[in-house]
Motif scaffolding. Structure first.
Motif, PDB file in Angstrom:
ATOM      1  N   LEU A  11     101.129  38.421  68.198  1.00 31.54           N
ATOM      2  CA  LEU A  11     100.922  37.359  67.219  1.00 31.54           C
ATOM      3  C   LEU A  11     101.079  35.972  67.830  1.00 31.54           C
ATOM      4  O   LEU A  11     100.437  35.015  67.388  1.00 31.54           O
ATOM      5  CB  LEU A  11     101.907  37.523  66.060  1.00 31.54           C
ATOM      6  CG  LEU A  11     101.557  38.601  65.032  1.00 31.54           C
ATOM      7  CD1 LEU A  11     102.677  38.736  64.023  1.00 31.54           C
ATOM      8  CD2 LEU A  11     100.247  38.282  64.338  1.00 31.54           C
ATOM      9  N   THR A  15      98.123  33.714  66.555  1.00 33.66           N
ATOM     10  CA  THR A  15      98.425  32.780  65.469  1.00 33.66           C
ATOM     11  C   THR A  15      97.831  31.388  65.669  1.00 33.66           C
ATOM     12  O   THR A  15      97.351  30.788  64.696  1.00 33.66           O
ATOM     13  CB  THR A  15      99.940  32.706  65.255  1.00 33.66           C
ATOM     14  OG1 THR A  15     100.429  33.997  64.884  1.00 33.66           O
ATOM     15  CG2 THR A  15     100.287  31.716  64.164  1.00 33.66           C
ATOM     16  N   LEU A  18      94.510  30.819  63.971  1.00 36.58           N
ATOM     17  CA  LEU A  18      94.360  30.941  62.527  1.00 36.58           C
ATOM     18  C   LEU A  18      93.931  29.654  61.821  1.00 36.58           C
ATOM     19  O   LEU A  18      93.106  29.711  60.897  1.00 36.58           O
ATOM     20  CB  LEU A  18      95.659  31.470  61.912  1.00 36.58           C
ATOM     21  CG  LEU A  18      95.936  32.957  62.146  1.00 36.58           C
ATOM     22  CD1 LEU A  18      97.324  33.321  61.640  1.00 36.58           C
ATOM     23  CD2 LEU A  18      94.884  33.817  61.465  1.00 36.58           C
ATOM     24  N   THR A  42      97.073  43.077  61.395  1.00 38.37           N
ATOM     25  CA  THR A  42      97.064  41.662  61.033  1.00 38.37           C
ATOM     26  C   THR A  42      95.704  41.250  60.492  1.00 38.37           C
ATOM     27  O   THR A  42      95.601  40.519  59.494  1.00 38.37           O
ATOM     28  CB  THR A  42      97.428  40.801  62.257  1.00 38.37           C
ATOM     29  OG1 THR A  42      98.760  41.107  62.664  1.00 38.37           O
ATOM     30  CG2 THR A  42      97.339  39.321  61.938  1.00 38.37           C
ATOM     31  N   ARG A  46      94.558  40.112  56.576  1.00 30.83           N
ATOM     32  CA  ARG A  46      93.878  38.843  56.297  1.00 30.83           C
ATOM     33  C   ARG A  46      92.444  39.036  55.818  1.00 30.83           C
ATOM     34  O   ARG A  46      91.786  38.064  55.455  1.00 30.83           O
ATOM     35  CB  ARG A  46      93.884  37.958  57.541  1.00 30.83           C
ATOM     36  CG  ARG A  46      95.203  37.237  57.719  1.00 30.83           C
ATOM     37  CD  ARG A  46      95.040  36.020  58.615  1.00 30.83           C
ATOM     38  NE  ARG A  46      96.167  35.118  58.386  1.00 30.83           N
ATOM     39  CZ  ARG A  46      96.091  33.968  57.748  1.00 30.83           C
ATOM     40  NH1 ARG A  46      94.964  33.556  57.234  1.00 30.83           N
ATOM     41  NH2 ARG A  46      97.157  33.213  57.592  1.00 30.83           N
ATOM     42  N   THR A 134      98.419  28.265  73.479  1.00 28.44           N
ATOM     43  CA  THR A 134      99.562  28.995  72.944  1.00 28.44           C
ATOM     44  C   THR A 134     100.872  28.353  73.389  1.00 28.44           C
ATOM     45  O   THR A 134     101.806  28.207  72.615  1.00 28.44           O
ATOM     46  CB  THR A 134      99.528  30.455  73.415  1.00 28.44           C
ATOM     47  OG1 THR A 134      98.355  31.081  72.908  1.00 28.44           O
ATOM     48  CG2 THR A 134     100.751  31.220  72.958  1.00 28.44           C
ATOM     49  N   VAL A 190      99.094  26.663  58.841  1.00 28.76           N
ATOM     50  CA  VAL A 190      98.565  28.002  58.643  1.00 28.76           C
ATOM     51  C   VAL A 190      99.218  28.641  57.425  1.00 28.76           C
ATOM     52  O   VAL A 190     100.443  28.583  57.259  1.00 28.76           O
ATOM     53  CB  VAL A 190      98.839  28.892  59.875  1.00 28.76           C
ATOM     54  CG1 VAL A 190      98.284  30.287  59.667  1.00 28.76           C
ATOM     55  CG2 VAL A 190      98.228  28.268  61.115  1.00 28.76           C
ATOM     56  N   VAL A 193     101.179  34.863  56.892  1.00 23.95           N
ATOM     57  CA  VAL A 193     100.543  36.177  56.905  1.00 23.95           C
ATOM     58  C   VAL A 193     101.453  37.168  56.206  1.00 23.95           C
ATOM     59  O   VAL A 193     102.485  37.557  56.734  1.00 23.95           O
ATOM     60  CB  VAL A 193     100.292  36.655  58.357  1.00 23.95           C
ATOM     61  CG1 VAL A 193      99.579  37.991  58.353  1.00 23.95           C
ATOM     62  CG2 VAL A 193      99.490  35.626  59.123  1.00 23.95           C
ATOM     63  N   SER A 269     108.131  36.016  57.336  1.00 23.24           N
ATOM     64  CA  SER A 269     107.156  34.939  57.482  1.00 23.24           C
ATOM     65  C   SER A 269     107.887  33.693  57.960  1.00 23.24           C
ATOM     66  O   SER A 269     108.694  33.120  57.238  1.00 23.24           O
ATOM     67  CB  SER A 269     106.462  34.676  56.148  1.00 23.24           C
ATOM     68  OG  SER A 269     105.764  33.447  56.211  1.00 23.24           O
ATOM     69  N   GLY A 287     105.414  29.904  69.809  1.00 21.26           N
ATOM     70  CA  GLY A 287     105.169  29.929  68.376  1.00 21.26           C
ATOM     71  C   GLY A 287     106.393  29.561  67.572  1.00 21.26           C
ATOM     72  O   GLY A 287     106.347  28.709  66.672  1.00 21.26           O
TER      73      GLY A 287
END
Length: 385
Positions: A11, A15, A18, A42, A46, A134, A190, A193, A269, A287
């Motif tokens: 992720l 991510t 997204l 994932t 979505r 990232t 974002v 998810v 989340s 992240g």
């Protein structure tokens, strides 16, 4: 416009794409995602159209994982960036990406910087492509340099082309000077998810909420559970509420008895928790680190591997947190967190909660990040460039 998105598994890599997926859908573009099987759920959650590639060669991947715990930092960086991302992941995803591009004919490919198969295909077929960062740009550039020998079979100019390819990043310029020739910064917003509810404590538990996570990857390595155990001992008895996210790869039964002020969930989340938290304790994954900063939260960072020491350094230099490097390893390795780190981690948590300067610095970074263009505005600028 048809836009294809792709990243390695994890992720943390997916991510950052997204906001652009959401922006494309909102403006009526056609979207296709091509990723390894590890991200299938994932994408299902979505409701995104996707094609699955194959996993990297399991025997070769296992050999890399076995070497990592004893490797020096330099050796680990080569194993991860050159052998895993550069060699194994590129070879595994390349056939599916090439087939998807020939059949679906995208106008643009947006990809994680470590997902090199998409760059190979884009250069072969003359498709416009851009990278969505990232990690901080200095880490992405370092990773690309390390991966270069594994990418030579795909064309000698591929690395040069990637440095010239537009590089999109959610990280602010004050923390993240970029060596990429075209760097475009965007605001990361974002939708969560599959929101998982933040747990409730008893009425007498009214202290600040401290969110603890050591990421989705480290849970499958010895360092992840070791860090969780150290964190649990460090927060025991503190006048705080603690939410620990162990990750789906972590065997939560290994953590032992939980202090009364701790709740553990396999997955939460992050945006929801950031909205309620007063501080974040983490490994320094990009992240989590920059998500917390975007929410104006101070951090305590215990870096374990990969880009995490660099992210930790950037946080500390900005005055937005404290670094507690594990003491269990040799001089050039991160080592496993251990008992000696418990009082150090406890003191760091107390410091970021008590000293308002850490939150002030984090909020200053958050304001800078909020001032950056949206993903939709960035897509418009990318089309016009």
């Amino acid at each position: 416009m048809r836009v294809l998105f792709t990243s390695p598994a994890g992720l943390g890599h997916f991510t950052p794409l997204l906001p652009f997926i959401d922006a494309c859908i909102a403006r009526g573009d056609e979207v296709l995602v091509v990723v390894p099987p590890g991200l299938e759920q994932t994408l299902i959650d979505r409701g995104l159209p996707f094609r699955l590639g194959t996993e990297p060669d399991p025997v070769a991947h296992a050999a890399i994982r076995e070497r990592l715990p004893e490797a020096s930092r330099a050796e680990a960086a080569v194993l991860i960036n050159r052998e895993y991302f550069g060699r194994l992941c590129t070879a595994a995803l390349l056939p599916t990406l090439e087939e998807a591009c020939r059949e679906w004919q995208p106008d643009l490919i947006l990809h994680d910087p470590c997902e090199y198969a998409s760059a190979v295909v884009a250069e072969r077929l003359g498709i416009r492509h851009a990278q969505v960062g990232t990690s901080p740009a200095e880490i992405e550039a370092y990773s690309l340099d390390l991966a270069a020998p594994a990418l030579e079979p795909y064309g000698g100019r591929l690395v040069d082309r990637l440095f010239a390819t537009p590089y999109l990043t959610r990280f602010p310029a004050s923390l993240d000077p970029s060596p990429y020739r075209t760097t475009i910064r965007f605001r990361d917003a974002v939708a969560p998810v599959g929101i998982a509810s933040t747990p409730h404590w008893s009425a007498e538990s009214d202290g600040p909420l401290v969110y603890v996570t050591f990421g989705t990857v480290s849970g499958g390595l010895p360092s992840g559970p070791a860090a969780c155990r150290v964190a649990l001992q460090a927060v025991a008895g503190l006048p705080v509420r603690v939410l620990l996210s162990g990750g789906r790869a972590t065997d939560l039964s290994e953590l032992g008895p939980l202090p009364d002020n701790v709740r553990v969930q396999e997955w939460v989340s992050a945006p929801e928790v950031f909205a309620a938290a007063s501080a974040v304790v983490c490994h320094g994954g990009a992240g989590t680190t920059f998500g917390a900063l975007a929410a104006g939260l101070p951090l305590v960072v215990m870096p374990l591997f990969a880009d995490q020491p660099t992210n930790a350094r950037l946080v500390e230099q900005a005055g937005a947190g404290v670094v507690v490097a594990p003491t269990g390893g040799a001089a050039d390795t991160m080592g496993l967190p251990g008992p000696a780190d418990v009082p150090r981690l406890r003191s760091a948590i107390e410091a970021v909660l008590a000293d308002p300067s850490y939150r002030t610095a984090a909020q200053r970074i958050a304001a800078e990040m909020r001032a950056q263009p949206t993903a939709a505005e960035t897509l418009d600028a990318l089309e016009e460039s």
